[in-house]
Enzyme design. Sequence first.
Site, mmCIF file in Angstrom:
data_model
loop_
_atom_site.group_PDB
_atom_site.id
_atom_site.type_symbol
_atom_site.label_atom_id
_atom_site.label_comp_id
_atom_site.label_asym_id
_atom_site.label_seq_id
_atom_site.Cartn_x
_atom_site.Cartn_y
_atom_site.Cartn_z
ATOM 1 N N ARG A 236 6.327 7.028 -12.516
ATOM 2 C CA ARG A 236 5.577 6.239 -13.691
ATOM 3 C C ARG A 236 4.397 7.872 -13.440
ATOM 4 O O ARG A 236 3.253 7.876 -11.967
ATOM 5 C CB ARG A 236 4.691 5.499 -13.428
ATOM 6 C CG ARG A 236 3.926 4.819 -15.195
ATOM 7 C CD ARG A 236 3.473 3.978 -14.714
ATOM 8 N NE ARG A 236 1.873 4.166 -14.340
ATOM 9 C CZ ARG A 236 1.385 3.242 -13.481
ATOM 10 N NH1 ARG A 236 1.204 1.807 -14.021
ATOM 11 N NH2 ARG A 236 0.229 4.264 -13.156
ATOM 12 N N HIS A 240 -0.956 4.014 -16.414
ATOM 13 C CA HIS A 240 0.029 2.839 -17.260
ATOM 14 C C HIS A 240 0.350 3.023 -18.841
ATOM 15 O O HIS A 240 1.226 3.178 -18.960
ATOM 16 C CB HIS A 240 -0.652 1.239 -16.771
ATOM 17 C CG HIS A 240 0.156 0.456 -18.339
ATOM 18 N ND1 HIS A 240 0.956 -0.046 -17.642
ATOM 19 C CD2 HIS A 240 -0.653 -0.122 -18.746
ATOM 20 C CE1 HIS A 240 1.541 -1.100 -18.282
ATOM 21 N NE2 HIS A 240 0.622 -1.284 -19.352
ATOM 22 N N TYR A 248 -5.732 5.422 -9.025
ATOM 23 C CA TYR A 248 -5.139 4.574 -7.380
ATOM 24 C C TYR A 248 -3.957 5.309 -7.217
ATOM 25 O O TYR A 248 -2.962 4.770 -5.752
ATOM 26 C CB TYR A 248 -5.344 2.931 -8.095
ATOM 27 C CG TYR A 248 -3.919 3.254 -9.476
ATOM 28 C CD1 TYR A 248 -3.002 2.745 -9.385
ATOM 29 C CD2 TYR A 248 -4.731 2.619 -10.398
ATOM 30 C CE1 TYR A 248 -2.162 2.844 -11.057
ATOM 31 C CE2 TYR A 248 -4.109 3.009 -11.987
ATOM 32 C CZ TYR A 248 -3.200 2.949 -11.727
ATOM 33 O OH TYR A 248 -2.154 2.637 -12.724
HETATM 34 C C1 LIG Z 1 4.253 -11.492 -19.424
HETATM 35 C C2 LIG Z 1 2.856 -10.361 -18.469
HETATM 36 N N1 LIG Z 1 2.168 -10.765 -17.958
HETATM 37 C C3 LIG Z 1 1.374 -9.453 -17.545
HETATM 38 C C4 LIG Z 1 1.961 -8.358 -18.357
HETATM 39 C C5 LIG Z 1 0.625 -7.392 -18.675
HETATM 40 N N2 LIG Z 1 0.815 -6.589 -18.240
HETATM 41 C C6 LIG Z 1 1.580 -5.059 -19.107
HETATM 42 S S1 LIG Z 1 1.950 -3.674 -18.638
HETATM 43 C C7 LIG Z 1 2.196 -4.452 -17.078
HETATM 44 C C8 LIG Z 1 2.978 -3.708 -15.914
HETATM 45 C C9 LIG Z 1 3.837 -3.831 -16.216
HETATM 46 O O1 LIG Z 1 4.375 -3.354 -14.809
HETATM 47 P P1 LIG Z 1 6.126 -2.307 -14.943
HETATM 48 O O2 LIG Z 1 6.957 -4.128 -15.482
HETATM 49 O O3 LIG Z 1 6.694 -1.710 -13.863
HETATM 50 O O4 LIG Z 1 6.592 -1.712 -16.137
HETATM 51 P P2 LIG Z 1 6.218 -0.337 -15.865
HETATM 52 O O5 LIG Z 1 4.770 -0.044 -16.673
HETATM 53 O O6 LIG Z 1 5.371 0.105 -14.875
HETATM 54 O O7 LIG Z 1 7.134 0.152 -16.865
HETATM 55 C C10 LIG Z 1 0.785 -5.609 -17.171
HETATM 56 C C11 LIG Z 1 0.727 -6.484 -16.067
HETATM 57 C C12 LIG Z 1 3.008 -8.309 -20.065
HETATM 58 N N3 LIG Z 1 2.333 -7.385 -20.730
HETATM 59 N N4 LIG Z 1 3.318 -9.520 -20.033
#
Ligand SMILES: Cc1ncc(C[n+]2csc(CCOP(=O)(O)OP(=O)(O)O)c2C)c(N)n1
Length: 316
Positions: A236, A240, A248
Amino acid sequence: MTTEPLKLYYYMKLARECDTAILRLYRQGKILGGAYTGTGNEATAVGSASVLEPRDYLFPLHRDLGAHLVKGQTLRNIFLQQLGRRDSLTGGRDGTGHYADPALRIYGNVSHLAAMIPVAVGAALAAKIRREDAVAISFIGDGGSNVGDFHEGLNMAAVLKLPFVLIIENNQYAYSTPASRQFAAKRLSDRAAGYGIPGVTIDGTDVLAVADACRLAVESARRGGGPSLIESVTMRMQGHSASDDAAYVPPALLEEWRKKDPIDRLERMLLAECVLTAERKAGMEAEIASAIRLAVGEAEANPYPPPGDAGLGVYA
Ligand SMILES: Cc1ncc(C[n+]2csc(CCOP(=O)(O)OP(=O)(O)O)c2C)c(N)n1
Ligand SMILES: [Mg+2]
């Protein structure tokens, strides 16, 4: 199928330029809510969607704008949706990729990570019952792959031998949590064995490798071979969301991955093979810039939905 290398290159560049425009609109205060980019994920999003047929079901995630575009979504619809305007696919009720376009068989994500996996498995089950010869393809992040829905969905797809492909986009981080704090498995694709299905780990910065792996998985699913799990490893390259500066992430890690940029990688290859020329590249860039300018202009000219419509289409 859209698997010619030059087309893949075009779509990856289009996705990145759309992301750049989305970030600009966000910084101008024109996007309400969050803005997410797929920088570093273009090869995964574009390569995977490139092997799909119009009858296949696409369940993209928040880094997969390239997949929407390859599946046929218009820039006009993308920017109407990003800007929450009246004529967007959600009638201005939501933003980002949170929309469905049944005509194109695109079912965008909701916020709840992994919640769309069982929905995609349901689409695969429906396709099998209706003998549609269609495959459902869905994506999940490294972080989202630890949510219970991942297990329930994949297990059901495996038991019922459904035409389903799940791609884990392992981009090293889930918000600020590094992969090392998320799972103890060596490879996320190793989980496939627990479901009795094939699993592979691929270089997610190589669009041709992504397309090859996805073609095999989709062909197997179409032949009745059941689901596959693909772990696509990438990085990434931005925060985010637009509100996260990703302080970080160690700069050296980003530097290392920048050398593997999916667009630069394919560009070097296409230039070396004379499939791409400097002139053709400049023409493509001008065409992309003007198409995005037009779509953003159209979306900005579109009104917000009338407040009286807020209750329409609301369940309960
Ligand atoms: C069930 C759930 N838990 C927490 C969140 C909050 N949240 C949104 S995106 C995210 C990180 C996602 O990381 P990843 O799955 O690795 O996808 P990336 O954004 O890195 O593509 C979190 C913790 C959520 N949307 N849904
Ligand atoms: Mg992640």
